[in-house]
Every structure is written in structure tokens, then in C-alpha cells.
Enzyme design. Structure first.
Site, PDB file in Angstrom:
ATOM      1  N   HIS A  91     -21.151 -66.182  -0.607  1.00 30.83           N
ATOM      2  CA  HIS A  91     -20.129 -66.157  -1.661  1.00 30.83           C
ATOM      3  C   HIS A  91     -18.906 -65.320  -1.272  1.00 30.83           C
ATOM      4  O   HIS A  91     -17.860 -65.415  -1.919  1.00 30.83           O
ATOM      5  CB  HIS A  91     -20.729 -65.656  -2.990  1.00 30.83           C
ATOM      6  CG  HIS A  91     -21.042 -64.195  -3.032  1.00 30.83           C
ATOM      7  ND1 HIS A  91     -22.309 -63.691  -2.822  1.00 30.83           N
ATOM      8  CD2 HIS A  91     -20.265 -63.116  -3.285  1.00 30.83           C
ATOM      9  CE1 HIS A  91     -22.283 -62.376  -2.951  1.00 30.83           C
ATOM     10  NE2 HIS A  91     -21.059 -62.011  -3.234  1.00 30.83           N
TER      11      HIS A  91
ATOM     12  N   SER B 272     -20.803 -56.623  -1.355  1.00 30.05           N
ATOM     13  CA  SER B 272     -21.535 -57.820  -0.950  1.00 30.05           C
ATOM     14  C   SER B 272     -21.425 -58.052   0.547  1.00 30.05           C
ATOM     15  O   SER B 272     -20.330 -58.050   1.110  1.00 30.05           O
ATOM     16  CB  SER B 272     -20.999 -59.045  -1.697  1.00 30.05           C
ATOM     17  OG  SER B 272     -21.258 -58.947  -3.078  1.00 30.05           O
TER      18      SER B 272
ATOM     19  N   ASP C 118     -27.524 -67.401   0.346  1.00 31.23           N
ATOM     20  CA  ASP C 118     -26.328 -66.573   0.203  1.00 31.23           C
ATOM     21  C   ASP C 118     -26.027 -65.806   1.484  1.00 31.23           C
ATOM     22  O   ASP C 118     -25.693 -64.616   1.452  1.00 31.23           O
ATOM     23  CB  ASP C 118     -26.472 -65.605  -0.979  1.00 31.23           C
ATOM     24  CG  ASP C 118     -25.116 -65.028  -1.408  1.00 31.23           C
ATOM     25  OD1 ASP C 118     -24.091 -65.660  -1.118  1.00 31.23           O
ATOM     26  OD2 ASP C 118     -25.109 -63.936  -2.017  1.00 31.23           O
TER      27      ASP C 118
END
Length: 424
Positions: A157, A271, A187
């Protein structure tokens, strides 16, 4: 026992009795008797106190003289005492040194890992009148350097929708990166950059021996590059947590991922960063957090042991090969009203996946599955949601495997064998 009545009630407290007159009279008599004592006795008491003082002083002097004699006669060696004191101080110093040394070593390792955590900028064209601009930033981990190239793992993402991806090193230098592969379900994404200016590679550990309560640190770039290489400390709050993910934005969970739960602060921009143990080894890849006003300190990381096989496939093939059955499906409660009359099921069947479309030439087509068939079981596993179907196909099944599918058609239970192929 009633504690309120017997112990804590003010009404039942007993007040001390007033001293009786007899007590005072007795005290007066004692005082009178003491005043009638001859003065000679008072002098005697003073002499006694003086004797105690002189006796104590003499005893102290004797003890000092005795110790001095023992020391000078070497019966009680002075050097031995000094050695013991030195040994005691040395022992304390060694403990402090060891702790400081250990801390320094850990700090050194974590510092090295911190240098291997880089910024990842997602650049997209905002309009036809302007060039690519940053749509967001995240973090990445340099995990490999080979043949003049450096490889970075980050989250899918973080780079999703990017027209250009830049890696931002610790000295703020930017390198253009190539996205070798990306996978929405896990992911994860793999980037490749020129390795000439990459000097540090992270030490990848293992996530199989982790324990709840173990100290961990999250390294990343929260809120953008202004706070680059921020470290936050916490513990492992839980292992093997199953978290549902919505990968296509339809507000419906379509994948379940197993993650490490931590209370180390993970914020937007973290992230793709590293979750490391006390030795500075990467044991997880920071992925997400629960962002609710009522929730605090719940973040998640992809275990490094689960990530490594995916990283290898993305690096080599650019994608993850998964088995294909070749159907589009929907759960019973998602079937539009105009098509529900086409579905006939016994009353005791509570759930299943309705076949909406069968791809031509697919394994499902070859096995004879048709539109409006209701799949309820595959290889003995109940299938009532898309999540369960995907989890079986992508976690328990393999390419080339033949699986048994049970389904209802026109209210009758049937079964067929489907040979799974690779998803194109």
C-alpha cells in the site's frame, strides 16, 4: 463479620477513659517519696553515670590499641583488607562495564539497522498540467545488496498507484527505484535501486521464537521524512493474530493475514519499516495499526518468516503464483434479488458461495461447474464466504492439486473434482 459495625463505625469507637484521681494521688505520693530521698543518693547516681562514660571510653581505647597491634604484627594483614575492598569495587565496576558494553552493542546494532531503514516516496501525477508529485511517503528496509544493486522491502500500500517511486537515504539523497513486484494480499512489495550509495543492509532475524512481553522497537519515518528514522519502544503484545483485510476497497474483508501485535507506536509513514528485537535484528515488517479514537497502542507487523518466501517470489517473478479455480462468486446474502429465484437449496443449508460466472477454459469450467451452483465445501473445508474460499486456495492448496468440490444444483447435493492451475 460485619466490618462496618465493628471497625469502621464512629458510633462504636471506644474513647479512652479519663485518668482517675487515685492515679494522680499515687503519682503525687511517688513524687513526695522521691523528694524525701537523701541528697547523697543523687550524688551516687551522678557518679554511676560518670563511671559508665569512663568505662566506655576506656573500652574504645583498648579496642583501637588492639587493632593497631594486630595490624602491625601482620596477624590481621592490611594488604588483605585492601585486596578485598579492591575486589569488591572491581566487581561492581565490571557489572557496570558489562551492562554499558551490552547496551552499547545493542545500540550499535540498532543504529546499524536504523541506517538500513529508508524512506519510500510514492510519486503520482496530480494533473495533466504538472509533473509527478509526492502522494505519500512510507518506509522500507534494505535487506540485500548484490551485483551492484540494493533491494528494499516495503508495503504494497506504500507504492500502490505510484507512477514513480523514490528511495530516500539517511543523508536525504534520493534514488529512483524500480518496483520488481507487489502483492496486495500479503501487503508486500520489493524495490530495486542502484547500490553504489547504499552502505548498510539490515540483519534479518527470525520470528519463530518470539515471546509475548519481549522488548521490540519500531523503526520508520512517521508523518513523513521530517521525523526520519524515528525509534519507538514497546513489547510484543500478541502472536499469530488474525487480522481481516479489505484489499479492494469494497468495505468487505477478502483476506486474513497473520501478524505480530505490538504496542510500540506505529504511525502513518511507519508502514514498511522494521520491527526489531533487542539485538537489532528485523523480526517483522510494520504494516498497519488500528486507527480508532477508542484504541491506543495496537499495531501490527508482518512476521519476517512469513514475509521471506513472498519477498523471494516477488524479487524473482514479480508476482505471487497462486492456484486458480476460475470462478466469480458471491455469498448467499449478496446475491441480487432478481437472481435469487435461480438458487434452490434445502432448508437446512445456511450458507455457501454462489457461482456468478465461470471463466471459459478454467479448471471450474473443465470440472463442469455452472452459474448459480452453490459451493459449500472443498476438500472437507466449509466454504461460506469469499474469505474462506481464498484462504483455502492460497494457504492450503497448491498449483496442480486436485480438490473435491461439493455444491448444490437445483436443490441437490453434487460433487466434482477440480484440478487447480496457476493464476495468470
Amino acid at each position: 463479620m460485619d466490618y462496618n459495625n465493628n471497625h469502621f463505625s464512629d458510633e462504636n469507637k471506644e474513647t479512652p477513659a479519663e485518668p482517675t484521681p487515685e492515679v494522680h494521688e499515687s503519682e503525687q505520693q511517688e513524687e513526695e517519696f522521691s523528694t524525701d530521698k537523701p541528697k547523697k543518693e543523687k550524688k551516687s547516681g551522678s557518679k554511676t553515670g560518670l563511671h559508665f562514660f569512663l568505662g566506655g571510653l576506656a573500652g574504645g581505647l583498648i579496642a583501637v590499641v588492639l587493632i593497631a597491634v594486630l595490624l602491625f604484627s601482620n596477624i590481621l594483614p592490611l594488604a588483605s583488607t585492601a585486596d578485598e575492598n579492591t575486589s569488591s569495587d572491581s566487581s561492581t565496576a565490571n557489572v557496570v562495564k558489562t551492562m554499558a558494553s551490552d547496551d552499547a552493542e545493542v545500540s550499535s546494532n540498532i543504529d546499524e539497522t536504523s541506517k538500513a531503514v529508508v524512506g519510500v516516496a510514492n510519486l503520482q501525477q496530480q494533473s495533466v498540467w504538472a509533473g509527478s508529485q509526492e502522494a505519500g511517503t512510507g518506509s522500507g528496509i534494505v535487506y540485500k545488496k548484490e551485483d551492484g544493486k540494493a533491494y528494499v522491502v516495503t508495503n504494497h500500500h506504500v507504492v500502490e498507484g505510484a507512477e514513480q517511486v523514490d528511495i530516500i537515504l539517511n543523508d536525504d539523497e534520493r534514488l529512483n527505484a524500480k518496483v520488481l513486484g507487489s502483492d496486495a494480499l500479503t501487503d508486500l512489495a520489493i524495490l530495486q535501486v542502484d547500490g553504489d550509495k547504499v552502505t548498510t543492509v539490515a540483519d534479518l532475524g527470525t520470528s519463530k521464537n518470539l515471546k509475548v512481553g519481549e522488548t521490540v522497537l519500531a523503526i520508520g519515518n512517521p508523518l513523513g521524512m521530517e521525523f526520519a528514522n524515528t525509534l519507538t519502544k514497546g513489547i510484543i503484545s500478541g502472536l499469530d493474530r488474525s487480522v481481516s483485510m479489505d484489499t479492494n476497497g469494497d468495505q468487505q474483508p477478502d483476506w486474513v493475514t497473520e501478524v505480530i501485535q505490538t504496542d510500540a507506536a506505529i504511525n502513518p509513514g511507519n508502514s514498511g519499516g522494521a520491527l526489531v528485537n533487542a539485538k537489532g535484528q528485523v523480526i517483522g515488517i510494520n504494516s498497519m495499526k488500528i486507527a480508532q479514537n477508542a484504541v491506543e497502542g495496537i499495531g501490527f507487523a508482518i512476521p519476517i518468516d512469513a514475509a521471506l518466501p513472498v519477498m523471494e517470489q516477488l524479487e524473482e517473478n514479480g508476482e505471487i503464483e497462486r492456484p486458480l479455480i476460475g470462478i466469480s462468486t458471491a455469498s448467499l446474502n449478496q446475491v441480487p434479488p432478481q437472481y435469487r429465484s435461480e438458487i434452490k437449496l434445502p432448508e437446512d443449508v445456511e450458507g455457501g458461495m454462489v457461482v456468478a460466472n465461470v471463466q471459459e477454459g478454467s479448471p471450474a469450467a473443465k470440472a463442469g461447474l455452472q452459474q448459480f451452483d452453490v459451493i459449500t465445501e472443498i476438500n472437507g473445508n466449509k466454504i461460506t464466504t469469499l474469505l474462506e474460499l481464498r484462504k483455502f486456495l492460497y494457504s492450503d492448496a497448491s498449483i496442480g492439486e486436485e480438490v473435491q468440490v461439493k455444491f448444490y444444483r437445483d436443490g441437490k447435493l453434487e460433487k466434482t473434482e477440480v484440478t487447480l492451475t496457476a493464476k495468470e
